[in-house]
Write an enzyme that holds these catalytic residues in place. Structure first.
Site, PDB file in Angstrom:
ATOM      1  N   HIS A  12      48.891  29.437  74.450  1.00 25.58           N
ATOM      2  CA  HIS A  12      48.489  28.216  75.082  1.00 25.58           C
ATOM      3  C   HIS A  12      47.405  27.750  73.764  1.00 25.58           C
ATOM      4  O   HIS A  12      46.712  28.005  73.180  1.00 25.58           O
ATOM      5  CB  HIS A  12      47.275  28.756  76.246  1.00 25.58           C
ATOM      6  CG  HIS A  12      46.849  27.579  76.994  1.00 25.58           C
ATOM      7  ND1 HIS A  12      45.657  27.313  77.257  1.00 25.58           N
ATOM      8  CD2 HIS A  12      47.660  26.657  77.231  1.00 25.58           C
ATOM      9  CE1 HIS A  12      45.453  26.337  77.873  1.00 25.58           C
ATOM     10  NE2 HIS A  12      46.589  25.938  78.260  1.00 25.58           N
TER      11      HIS A  12
ATOM     12  N   HIS B   9      44.438  20.402  87.165  1.00 27.49           N
ATOM     13  CA  HIS B   9      43.658  20.832  85.935  1.00 27.49           C
ATOM     14  C   HIS B   9      43.951  19.873  84.893  1.00 27.49           C
ATOM     15  O   HIS B   9      45.081  19.213  84.733  1.00 27.49           O
ATOM     16  CB  HIS B   9      43.543  22.301  85.456  1.00 27.49           C
ATOM     17  CG  HIS B   9      45.116  22.461  85.072  1.00 27.49           C
ATOM     18  ND1 HIS B   9      46.214  23.035  86.080  1.00 27.49           N
ATOM     19  CD2 HIS B   9      45.576  22.475  83.792  1.00 27.49           C
ATOM     20  CE1 HIS B   9      47.087  23.223  85.221  1.00 27.49           C
ATOM     21  NE2 HIS B   9      46.822  22.907  83.675  1.00 27.49           N
TER      22      HIS B   9
ATOM     23  N   HIS C  93      45.027  19.796  81.027  1.00 28.33           N
ATOM     24  CA  HIS C  93      45.352  20.670  79.822  1.00 28.33           C
ATOM     25  C   HIS C  93      44.769  19.906  78.885  1.00 28.33           C
ATOM     26  O   HIS C  93      45.019  18.543  78.475  1.00 28.33           O
ATOM     27  CB  HIS C  93      46.839  20.950  79.521  1.00 28.33           C
ATOM     28  CG  HIS C  93      46.980  21.560  78.308  1.00 28.33           C
ATOM     29  ND1 HIS C  93      46.920  22.862  78.160  1.00 28.33           N
ATOM     30  CD2 HIS C  93      47.415  20.868  77.065  1.00 28.33           C
ATOM     31  CE1 HIS C  93      47.111  22.892  76.686  1.00 28.33           C
ATOM     32  NE2 HIS C  93      47.566  21.765  76.306  1.00 28.33           N
TER      33      HIS C  93
END
Length: 195
Positions: free
Chosen positions: A66, A148, A150
């Site tokens: 990530h 959400h 990112h």
């Protein structure tokens, strides 16, 4: 002979100290620049939110890492420009969904916003710190996840952990839209009339 042994012992001690390995430290200049940035930016999501997925978490079954943080909030929560700058790219991609790239006017990095529900700015537009540029969503490969943002930071061609930039940054208050206020007023009047 005693002097020779003593000098040899001192030389060996000095040499061994020069080869000791101290833990690598982040250069003081880099620490100061990240700390300075966190004082000059705002948190990228207005109002109530929380960071759940952090930098380096496994993605794609361990195939990749990530390269950002995931800031969870309700769908439609305002996403803001964390600094003054220019929108250098506005796109809709299979992975990031609706995305924006913001090149800071005062810092040597570019911020990446992904999985947006709405994009309120255009490519080439200059934005101010705290200006609403979009809303939290779950577009792209986040279709099956809770809404959400990112959020990533790139320096040149390298991704860097964005958490130190924003973890102490102040949050912008989320404003209720005019449409929501009008709906709330109508429902309040209706309750009063029924009493």
């Amino acid at each position: 002979m005693k002097n020779w042994s003593l000098l040899t012992l001192i030389a060996v001690a000095v040499a061994s100290l020069s080869f000791s390995t101290a833990p690598a430290k982040t250069p003081a200049k880099k620490k100061r620049s990240v700390a300075a940035a966190s004082r000059t930016v705002v948190f990228p999501v207005a109002g109530k939110s929380r960071i759940l997925d952090k930098w380096g978490a496994s993605r794609g079954g361990g195939v990749r890492r990530h390269k950002g943080i995931d800031i969870h909030a309700r769908k439609g929560t305002p996403v803001v420009a964390l600094a003054d700058g220019r929108i250098v790219e506005r796109a809709h991609t299979p992975i990031g969904g609706k995305t924006l790239w913001l090149k800071s006017a005062t810092h040597p990095w570019t911020a990446y916003y992904a999985h947006l529900d709405k994009q309120y700015v255009t490519e080439g537009q200059y934005v101010r710190k705290g200006q609403v540029i979009g809303t939290v969503g779950n577009t792209g490969n986040a279709r099956t996840t809770p809404p959400h943002l990112h959020f990533g930071v790139a320096r040149g061609k390298s991704w860097v952990n964005p958490l130190p930039f924003v973890k102490n940054a102040p949050k912008v208050a989320a404003k209720t839209s005019t449409k929501k206020k009008a709906t709330a007023k109508r429902s309040t009047r209706g309750r009063k009339a029924r009493r």
